[in-house]
Scaffold this active site. Structure first.
Site, mmCIF file in Angstrom:
data_model
loop_
_atom_site.group_PDB
_atom_site.id
_atom_site.type_symbol
_atom_site.label_atom_id
_atom_site.label_comp_id
_atom_site.label_asym_id
_atom_site.label_seq_id
_atom_site.Cartn_x
_atom_site.Cartn_y
_atom_site.Cartn_z
ATOM 1 N N HIS A 13 -6.328 9.128 -49.213
ATOM 2 C CA HIS A 13 -7.034 7.849 -49.337
ATOM 3 C C HIS A 13 -8.028 7.905 -50.495
ATOM 4 O O HIS A 13 -8.238 6.921 -51.193
ATOM 5 C CB HIS A 13 -7.777 7.512 -48.038
ATOM 6 C CG HIS A 13 -6.864 7.338 -46.865
ATOM 7 N ND1 HIS A 13 -6.963 8.100 -45.724
ATOM 8 C CD2 HIS A 13 -5.820 6.504 -46.671
ATOM 9 C CE1 HIS A 13 -6.024 7.723 -44.869
ATOM 10 N NE2 HIS A 13 -5.315 6.764 -45.419
ATOM 11 N N HIS B 38 -8.862 10.782 -45.567
ATOM 12 C CA HIS B 38 -8.514 12.056 -46.190
ATOM 13 C C HIS B 38 -8.333 11.928 -47.709
ATOM 14 O O HIS B 38 -8.489 10.839 -48.265
ATOM 15 C CB HIS B 38 -7.293 12.683 -45.516
ATOM 16 C CG HIS B 38 -6.089 11.787 -45.504
ATOM 17 N ND1 HIS B 38 -5.417 11.444 -46.655
ATOM 18 C CD2 HIS B 38 -5.456 11.153 -44.489
ATOM 19 C CE1 HIS B 38 -4.411 10.660 -46.345
ATOM 20 N NE2 HIS B 38 -4.416 10.454 -45.042
ATOM 21 N N LYS C 131 -8.509 7.358 -37.832
ATOM 22 C CA LYS C 131 -8.258 8.700 -38.360
ATOM 23 C C LYS C 131 -9.198 9.033 -39.511
ATOM 24 O O LYS C 131 -9.885 8.174 -40.039
ATOM 25 C CB LYS C 131 -6.801 8.804 -38.808
ATOM 26 C CG LYS C 131 -5.835 8.544 -37.663
ATOM 27 C CD LYS C 131 -4.416 8.822 -38.103
ATOM 28 C CE LYS C 131 -3.419 8.186 -37.146
ATOM 29 N NZ LYS C 131 -2.106 8.083 -37.748
#
Ligand code: ARG
Length: 707
Positions: free
Chosen positions: A186, A183, A180
């Site tokens: 993170h 973002h 993924k």
């Protein structure tokens, strides 16, 4: 890029006590007083020199134990209120009126480092003598340089003895998911975790940076299928993170499409079941009418429910038989769990390429991980062991073939029920966290471990902490050394939640690049300066990262904030670029003045008498205490608030005017009336640059010399 390690293991950067003593003897002060049970660090902190004498004097007037006095004497947020302050009630003296005692302490106080104190109701306020403070503080800073403010004793098993063992800290942070997008959640974890590692290192701890990748689970079965269908080897090599994310999004869309009929039926079934057995109505409050009875459940409805259920089962069976994308993913993941080499081949490649790409991003942020662990590295045997302990101790229970823990039965009603093993026997995110915790303890024997995880996962963390503590020793002992540092969300500039669906999620790489371009354009506007910057691209990148980090640090960690490119890249206001500008401005002044740094140390700092200069010195003297306070709050905003206050004082020095002498710019190095004064002023500015740089490096920023 070298990151200042505040603490030198051998303590060689502390100021030699002989130097301090000889400095003090010029003021007629003999030995620095020390007190048993009071841990002060005069070799690192000029304020601790003052503290020692203040404690001595208060003790003389009151007879109170030095340790109590030390705890009572506090630093002030605002220098208006003194350099140190004693709230007299904190001395816990019964039978004497605090205001009278304050008066007595003030009257009897005698020390050449401190002005005659003022008794302000029940407070005694201490203002330091500017002359001695200036020489003492600036000597500390110019001597200790990159280590000024930090204290390598705090992380020792025996503080006070640098030979004693360093305590071990694990900080788990960043922890992105391979398939993924990386973002902003993170990003926050990365920035905060990086700061904590630097903070504890500067305090003498032996800190390990650990990344716990989301690299395991059915979604990797999904990703592998997706790659077969949509993947491109070339794009994978070029930008693995982006490409894997694209592939994942595509295969997920296919999957949702395929699951749509089943999902609709499941929703319908759910709705009907709720109508059949509605939740019990709450008792009406006094004076309120009882709610109307729910309508009767009819035969037609029962028939509909049965046919929907049958239809759903049929569709689900068809999906499994097909097999559907989801079913294939499940089977594929099962093969991964069973260490099937073919199943693991692609996954391993994805993982390795992603790590290489992460490393590059992390280095832009001044971060390097010592340990790339991940959900995949948690051993099956450890999860099995955990499961059997949970079962033996009656913590877990069977629920329709799956295993759950009902935390309400174990004294934590708010944590509810949680699944620890699925019906097909595969593990879960939670199970892996439970086993990983103890694996890390076995590997590192840590004294402390910090998990830096977003507040959306507060319940998850509380659940696995609780389960570990229910498991008893040694699991309980390990988890008691653990802490969760939580943080709020990043929202868009209008304060809305960002989501992939809305297309407003700002990916890390994209936002770093956008901020960099923005800064680069700003720099180009000043052609002369721009021409002198050796590496404009690199500088733009450093400034952009400062902008992003400072914005992140601007509030308490738990607060949400809005990701606002316009505001964070501005040179005005309390921003990253402003701090960088303040740093570069001193560097530029130093280049013009051309006085070698080695000559600054011997300057006569008592020549700095202008109010602005004295204020700046007082502020610089506070930095070691600010560091200590940050070690307690662990909030980067503690450092940031100080740095902005200090840089504002620095900037008022540039315009300082001495009205009496009609000297337009009394603190200008260029226009100083003598060589001696010039050196003293340059020494002060250099010290300010040093402290600013130390604070910035602690926050993970790289101070620039030109921009
Ligand atoms: N990979 C997870 C996520 O992105 C975060 C992992 C946090 N750490 C942990 N030990 N659970 O949501």
């Amino acid at each position: 890029m070298a990151v200042a390690r505040g603490a030198h293991v051998d303590g060689s950067t502390s100021l030699d006590m002989d130097q301090i003593t000889s400095q003090l003897s010029t003021l007629g002060l003999s030995n620095l007083p020390t007190f048993p049970g009071v841990q002060l660090y005069p070799e690192y902190n000029p304020i601790d020199v003052h503290r020692s004498y203040i404690i001595e004097q208060i003790h003389k007037s009151t007879g109170v134990e030095p340790a109590i006095i030390n705890q009572a004497v506090a630093w002030t947020q605002d220098l208006k209120h003194g350099d140190l302050v004693l709230p007299v009630p904190a001395l816990r003296q019964k039978g004497t009126k605090p205001d009278e005692l304050a008066q007595k302490i003030a009257n009897e106080f005698e020390c050449p480092l401190v002005k005659k104190p003022t008794a302000d109701k029940t407070f005694v306020r201490f203002f330091f003598e500017p002359g001695p403070l200036a020489s003492l503080t600036l000597k500390y800073i110019l001597n200790q340089k990159d280590a000024y403010g930090f204290n390598p004793h705090l992380g020792r098993e025996q503080p006070g003895d640098l030979q004693s063992k360093q305590k071990k800290l694990i900080v788990e942070y960043s922890s992105p998911n391979i398939a993924k997008e990386f973002h902003t959640g993170h990003l926050r974890s990365t920035i905060i975790g990086g700061f904590l590692v630097k903070l504890y290192t500067a305090a003498g701890w032996d800190a390990v940076s650990m990344n716990y990748l989301g690299d395991w689970g059915k979604q990797y079965g999904m990703l592998s299928q997706g790659f077969e269908k949509y993947g491109s080897e070339e794009q994978l090599q070029k930008d693995p993170i982006k490409h894997l994310n694209e592939v994942y999004v595509k295969i997920n869309n296919d999957n949702s499409e395929e699951q749509k009929p089943a999902k609709k039926l499941a929703e319908k079934k759910d709705e009907l079941e709720k109508t059949k057995t509605p939740p019990k109505p709450k008792k009406p409050a006094k004076g309120q009418e009882a709610p109307p009875e729910p309508p009767k459940w009819t035969d037609e409805q029962e028939q509909e429910l049965q046919s929907v259920t049958a239809e759903l089962e049929k569709v689900q069976a068809e999906l499994v038989a097909k097999p559907s994308i989801d079913e294939k993913a499940r089977q594929f993941f099962k093969r991964m769990v069973e260490s099937d080499k073919d199943a693991l081949r692609n996954w391993e490649k994805f993982r390795n390429l992603s790590i290489e790409a992460y490393k590059e991003m992390y280095s832009r942020l001044n971060i390097a991980f010592d340990d790339y662990s991940g959900e995949s590295t948690v051993k099956n045997e450890d999860m099995d062991k955990t499961a059997s302990i949970l079962e033996q101790k009656g913590i877990s229970e069977d629920s329709k073939g799956a295993v759950i823990v009902d935390l309400a039965k174990h004294g934590a009603p708010k944590l509810g029920k949680t699944l620890v093993k699925k019906r097909d026997g595969t593990s879960l995110y939670l199970t892996r966290d439970i086993a990983a915790n103890y694996e890390r303890f076995e590997k590192y024997a840590f004294d402390k471990m910090i998990y830096v995880i977003a507040s959306q996962q507060d319940v998850h963390v509380a659940q696995f902490f609780k389960i570990l503590s229910l498991m008893g020793p040694p699991y309980k002992d390990a988890v008691e050394k653990c802490e969760h540092v939580t943080f709020g969300m990043v929202k868009d500039p209008k304060g809305q939640t960002m989501s992939t669906r809305k297309g407003t999620v700002v990916s890390l790489a994209d936002s770093l690049d956008a901020a960099k371009e923005f800064m680069h354009n700003v720099m180009k506007k000043n052609e002369d300066k721009y021409a002198q910057v050796a590496d404009p691209e690199g500088t733009a990148d450093t400034l952009a990262i400062s902008a992003i980090m400072v914005q992140d640090y601007s509030g308490k960690m738990i607060n949400n904030y809005n990701f606002d490119m316009e505001r964070m890249t501005s040179f005005e206001g309390d921003t990253g670029p402003y701090l960088q500008y303040s740093h570069a401005r001193v560097c530029s002044m130093e280049r013009k003045a051309g006085i070698p740094r080695s000559q600054l140390l011997s300057a006569d700092f008592s020549l700095i008498t202008a109010k602005e200069g004295v204020e700046l010195i007082r502020s610089l003297a506070q930095w070691p205490d600010v560091f200590l306070n940050t070690y307690r709050t662990r909030e980067p905003v503690t450092v940031l608030t100080y740095l902005f206050k200090m840089t504002h004082l620095l900037s008022s020095c540039y315009d300082a005017k001495d009205y009496e002498n009609k000297n337009a710019k009394t603190m200008s190095v260029m226009y100083a009336e003598s060589e001696e004064k010039k050196r003293a002023l340059m020494g002060l500015y250099d010290a300010a640059r040093q402290v600013l740089g130390n604070g910035m490096r602690l926050l993970g920023l790289t101070p620039v010399e030109r921009m």
